[in-house]
Design a protein around this motif. Structure first.
Motif, PDB file in Angstrom:
ATOM      1  N   LEU A  18     -17.677 -33.001  21.897  1.00 52.41           N
ATOM      2  CA  LEU A  18     -18.962 -33.329  22.520  1.00 52.41           C
ATOM      3  C   LEU A  18     -20.008 -32.256  22.208  1.00 52.41           C
ATOM      4  CD1 LEU A  18     -20.641 -35.129  24.381  1.00 52.41           C
ATOM      5  CD2 LEU A  18     -19.716 -33.860  26.331  1.00 52.41           C
ATOM      6  N   THR A  19     -19.609 -30.996  22.281  1.00 55.51           N
ATOM      7  CA  THR A  19     -20.526 -29.885  21.993  1.00 55.51           C
ATOM      8  C   THR A  19     -21.075 -29.994  20.576  1.00 55.51           C
ATOM      9  OG1 THR A  19     -19.339 -28.432  23.529  1.00 55.51           O
ATOM     10  CG2 THR A  19     -20.733 -27.372  21.885  1.00 55.51           C
ATOM     11  N   SER A  20     -20.204 -30.331  19.639  1.00 57.38           N
ATOM     12  CA  SER A  20     -20.615 -30.470  18.243  1.00 57.38           C
ATOM     13  C   SER A  20     -21.642 -31.585  18.072  1.00 57.38           C
ATOM     14  CB  SER A  20     -19.372 -30.750  17.378  1.00 57.38           C
ATOM     15  OG  SER A  20     -19.738 -31.019  16.054  1.00 57.38           O
ATOM     16  N   ARG A  21     -21.409 -32.724  18.748  1.00 60.09           N
ATOM     17  CA  ARG A  21     -22.329 -33.867  18.626  1.00 60.09           C
ATOM     18  C   ARG A  21     -23.666 -33.571  19.303  1.00 60.09           C
ATOM     19  NH1 ARG A  21     -18.500 -38.092  17.409  1.00 60.09           N
ATOM     20  NH2 ARG A  21     -20.097 -39.727  17.343  1.00 60.09           N
ATOM     21  N   VAL A  22     -23.609 -32.887  20.445  1.00 61.09           N
ATOM     22  CA  VAL A  22     -24.847 -32.519  21.145  1.00 61.09           C
ATOM     23  C   VAL A  22     -25.663 -31.552  20.296  1.00 61.09           C
ATOM     24  CG1 VAL A  22     -25.754 -31.200  23.121  1.00 61.09           C
ATOM     25  CG2 VAL A  22     -24.032 -32.982  23.486  1.00 61.09           C
ATOM     26  N   ASP A  23     -24.994 -30.582  19.694  1.00 63.11           N
ATOM     27  CA  ASP A  23     -25.667 -29.603  18.839  1.00 63.11           C
ATOM     28  C   ASP A  23     -26.348 -30.303  17.659  1.00 63.11           C
ATOM     29  OD1 ASP A  23     -26.310 -26.860  18.408  1.00 63.11           O
ATOM     30  OD2 ASP A  23     -24.908 -26.856  16.715  1.00 63.11           O
ATOM     31  N   ALA A  24     -25.654 -31.272  17.077  1.00 63.62           N
ATOM     32  CA  ALA A  24     -26.215 -32.012  15.934  1.00 63.62           C
ATOM     33  C   ALA A  24     -27.460 -32.799  16.355  1.00 63.62           C
ATOM     34  CB  ALA A  24     -25.166 -32.950  15.360  1.00 63.62           C
ATOM     35  N   MET A  25     -27.419 -33.408  17.544  1.00 63.47           N
ATOM     36  CA  MET A  25     -28.574 -34.171  18.023  1.00 63.47           C
ATOM     37  C   MET A  25     -29.752 -33.247  18.329  1.00 63.47           C
ATOM     38  SD  MET A  25     -30.100 -36.951  18.692  1.00 63.47           S
ATOM     39  CE  MET A  25     -28.739 -38.102  18.431  1.00 63.47           C
ATOM     40  N   LEU A  26     -29.470 -32.096  18.953  1.00 62.34           N
ATOM     41  CA  LEU A  26     -30.544 -31.132  19.225  1.00 62.34           C
ATOM     42  C   LEU A  26     -31.200 -30.650  17.931  1.00 62.34           C
ATOM     43  CD1 LEU A  26     -28.932 -29.048  22.110  1.00 62.34           C
ATOM     44  CD2 LEU A  26     -31.073 -30.333  22.254  1.00 62.34           C
ATOM     45  N   THR A  27     -30.386 -30.461  16.893  1.00 66.08           N
ATOM     46  CA  THR A  27     -30.916 -30.030  15.588  1.00 66.08           C
ATOM     47  C   THR A  27     -31.848 -31.091  15.009  1.00 66.08           C
ATOM     48  OG1 THR A  27     -28.931 -28.718  15.156  1.00 66.08           O
ATOM     49  CG2 THR A  27     -30.274 -29.310  13.242  1.00 66.08           C
ATOM     50  N   LYS A  28     -31.473 -32.367  15.128  1.00 69.95           N
ATOM     51  CA  LYS A  28     -32.320 -33.460  14.624  1.00 69.95           C
ATOM     52  C   LYS A  28     -33.646 -33.512  15.380  1.00 69.95           C
ATOM     53  CE  LYS A  28     -30.397 -37.527  13.755  1.00 69.95           C
ATOM     54  NZ  LYS A  28     -29.532 -38.730  13.943  1.00 69.95           N
TER      55      LYS A  28
END
Length: 427
Positions: free
Chosen positions: A253-263
């Motif tokens: 979940l942390t990885s997916r959240v980080d990716a969305m924040l980056t976008k």
């Protein structure tokens, strides 16, 4: 009454407003053609967030309550839309049965039922309210604030049809999202129209499916009026089978959240936006009991682990949606506000501001303590005013809210077509 808006009538959103107003004939024709191909949900309500630099829907309700928030001046529009909707589905309709939520002692919700009864009565239907709750064993009159009353009657099923004593409806309107599951009493009805259909219920519906459809709609609409679809679309990611209580699940979940924040950060940089990006993590359906979490940094999830476990009633894997957070730049008397657009059939019939004095601009306002102020959608003197300077006209802003609401409604019609179990049988 037109609510007084602060800050929201300035800034980059004005460019989007201008583009929408300039494109009004093309937009209305586009919607008209879409509705020739697709069936709108019977009724819907859309939460819209105006960040000042983007305007996007964050939730679409296909079983909306809150009809009591519509002002008397909005009722003629709602009645006309109800007439149009019923005429398409069952032109000879005489009797309508409203099936409410089982927990119906809330006077605010009961006032909503009274308003729905009023709308369909004025549209030419006999209306009764039939409860499927096992607790409702006899006809019960409930007095409401303001002197009105409603009668709850126990539903009776005979020969594959649903009704109440001495009342056989051709149409049944669900005003409950059935998040706990679809009860057997509503299944396999014989020659009765059930609105909305059972596959619209949260027992099967997924937010990610809706926003995937909305993404498609926003791309086509953006191309139509020449704007970046991101200005009207919250990005999202679906996270399946996440065990909120396990380290591996939390890492995923942390990885997916980080990716969305980056976008989101990339988009903010592109548009020179100085705000701090955030995402919303919530259950992909509305039946898990999990709360909505605002996350500004993926590292926060480590500290949220205990909170997350406490906010979900699921044990083990759960389905989550990670959605780009959309600030709300609206204010009512210094309290944070967001517009909610109400529709019936393909028409915008009214709306209100959901206002919460104790919530922040990056938090959900759909929480205890919220209050409601009507929007001026139905005021005949407040039609859109092309040629007025962007940001100077509240009616122009309301028209834009209505456009976004209808885009979400169109996405819901795509969604219901894609998830229709009967359509799958014959495809």
């Amino acid at each position: 009454m037109v609510p007084h808006l602060v800050t929201a009538l300035t800034g980059p959103i004005n460019e989007l407003e201008q583009r929408v107003l300039d494109s009004m004939p093309a937009i209305e024709r586009w919607f008209r053609l879409e509705w020739m191909e697709h069936t709108p949900p019977f009724y819907s309500a859309v939460d819209v967030r105006n960040a000042g630099f983007k305007l996007a829907p964050v939730d679409t309700d296909l079983f909306p309550g809150g009809w009591n928030n519509l002002t008397p001046s909005m009722l003629p529009l709602a009645v006309q839309a109800a007439m149009a909707a019923i005429e398409k589905i069952c032109p000879e309709a005489r009797n309508l049965l409203i099936v409410p939520e089982n927990n119906t002692r809330n006077t605010f919700y009961l006032s909503n039922l009274a308003q729905l009864r009023r709308i369909f009565h004025m549209a030419g239907l006999n209306v009764r309210i039939g409860s499927i709750s096992p607790d409702v064993k006899k006809s019960t009159v409930i007095e409401l604030p303001g002197g009105e009353s409603i009668t709850l009657e126990p539903v009776v099923r005979t020969k594959g049809r649903l009704g109440v004593k001495d009342f056989d409806p051709c149409t049944i309107l669900l005003n409950t999202d059935l998040s706990a599951g679809v009860p057997g009493i509503l299944e396999d009805l014989h020659e009765q129209y059930l609105l909305p259909p059972l596959h619209a219920a949260w027992a099967t519906r997924r937010k990610s499916t809706h926003f995937k459809c909305y993404e498609e709609v926003s791309k086509r609409f953006g191309k139509l009026i020449g704007v970046d679809p991101w200005l009207i679309n919250p990005m999202f990611d679906k996270c399946e089978s996440v065990d909120c209580g396990s380290p591996a699940g939390l890492d995923a979940l942390t990885s997916r959240v980080d990716a969305m924040l980056t976008k989101v950060k990339k988009k903010y940089k592109e548009y020179g936006i100085k705000e701090k990006p955030f995402v919303i993590v919530k259950a992909d359906n509305s039946s898990s009991g999990m709360g909505i979490m605002t996350v500004r940094d993926a590292k926060e999830l480590a500290t949220l682990r205990g909170t997350m476990a406490g906010k979900t009633s699921l044990q083990g894997p759960c389905e989550l949606i990670i959605q780009e957070g959309v600030l709300t730049n609206e204010r009512m008397n210094d309290a944070v506000a967001e517009p909610v657009v109400y529709m019936m059939d393909r028409y915008v019939v009214g709306g209100f501001y959901r206002v919460h004095a104790e919530r922040g601009v990056d938090e959900s306002l759909n929480a205890p303590g919220s209050s409601y102020v009507p929007l001026a959608f139905a005021e005949s003197t407040h039609l859109p005013q092309p040629g007025i300077k962007p940001g100077a006209s509240a009616p122009n802003r309301f028209y834009m809210y209505g456009v976004i609401g209808r885009l979400a409604m169109l996405a819901a019609s795509y969604e219901l077509e894609a998830t229709d179990p009967e359509a799958e049988q014959y495809s």
